[in-house]
Design a protein around this motif. Structure first.
Motif: not given
Length: 228
Positions: A10, A89, A94
């Motif tokens: 990430l 996102a 995400l």
């Protein structure tokens, strides 16, 4: 604290590396997974929303030095709304890193707009606490990409023109009503109907509400303009 492969992946998608990866881990923890010794991301979400707001307010002021507060407000709202945060996102995947309880996971929590938007705000706060405002600002502007310029362009075209057309004729501002939604949660398609006081309407379908509203406004403006 040792990084997991998931956190490292990430960080790569976000384009930064945390000095305190525990902040990022907390930003990804939904309340359904909180418990003794495990904080959820709600407090970070609260802070991240304010950091995002300041960055976008600065960007809009710098981008259009002649715009009034009344012109800037809808542009600001479009950039900081939960849907915009969720779009970003999704672009950095995400959802794959979210820490969810079993019930949320089973109900498709990784794709839910509200959860993704909240988590994006929490991640912004985590960057702010870890590396300061400048680092958070750089990440936000990079991830939001051309959205700032696009919202300024959109604000000057169809919706604004249609509103000005209506006001010049003593009508209320146009209304935009969602009349349909299709597609999967991670890639919804919206149908929006633009409506005027005089009964005129037009519809448009697009991959975001903002684009559908713009297209519906353009179609309605074209329809009523021909009647002038």
């Amino acid at each position: 604290m040792k990084r997991s492969a998931e956190i490292e992946a990430l960080e790569a998608r976000l384009g930064l590396r945390f000095e305190r990866p525990d902040l990022l881990r907390r930003a990804l923890t939904h309340s359904s997974m909180s418990g003794p010794g495990r904080e959820d991301n709600q407090r970070l979400e609260f802070l991240g929303d304010r950091v995002l707001g300041l960055v976008m307010a600065e960007a809009l002021l710098a981008g259009d030095r002649k715009a009034s507060e009344g012109q800037l407000a809808p542009r600001y709202n479009a950039l900081v709304r939960k849907e915009a945060c969720a779009e970003v996102a999704r672009e950095v995947d995400l959802g794959a890193a979210l820490k969810l309880g079993r019930s949320e996971m089973m109900s498709g929590g990784r794709r839910k707009m509200a959860l993704l938007g909240d988590a994006m705000e929490a991640v912004i706060a985590a960057v702010y606490l870890d590396a300061g405002f400048d680092a958070a600002k750089e990440m936000i502007l990079r991830l939001w990409g051309d959205r700032v310029a696009q919202v300024e362009a959109d604000a000057r075209d169809a919706k604004t023109s249609l509103q000005e057309w209506a006001q010049a004729r003593g009508m209320a501002p146009p209304a935009y009503v969602e009349t349909g939604r299709s597609g999967p949660d991670h890639a919804p398609v919206f149908t929006i109907e633009a409506r005027l006081d005089n009964g005129a309407t037009a519809q448009a379908t697009a991959g975001s509400k903002r684009k559908a509203e713009q297209q519906a406004a353009a179609a309605l403006l074209d329809k009523v303009g021909k009647g002038d």
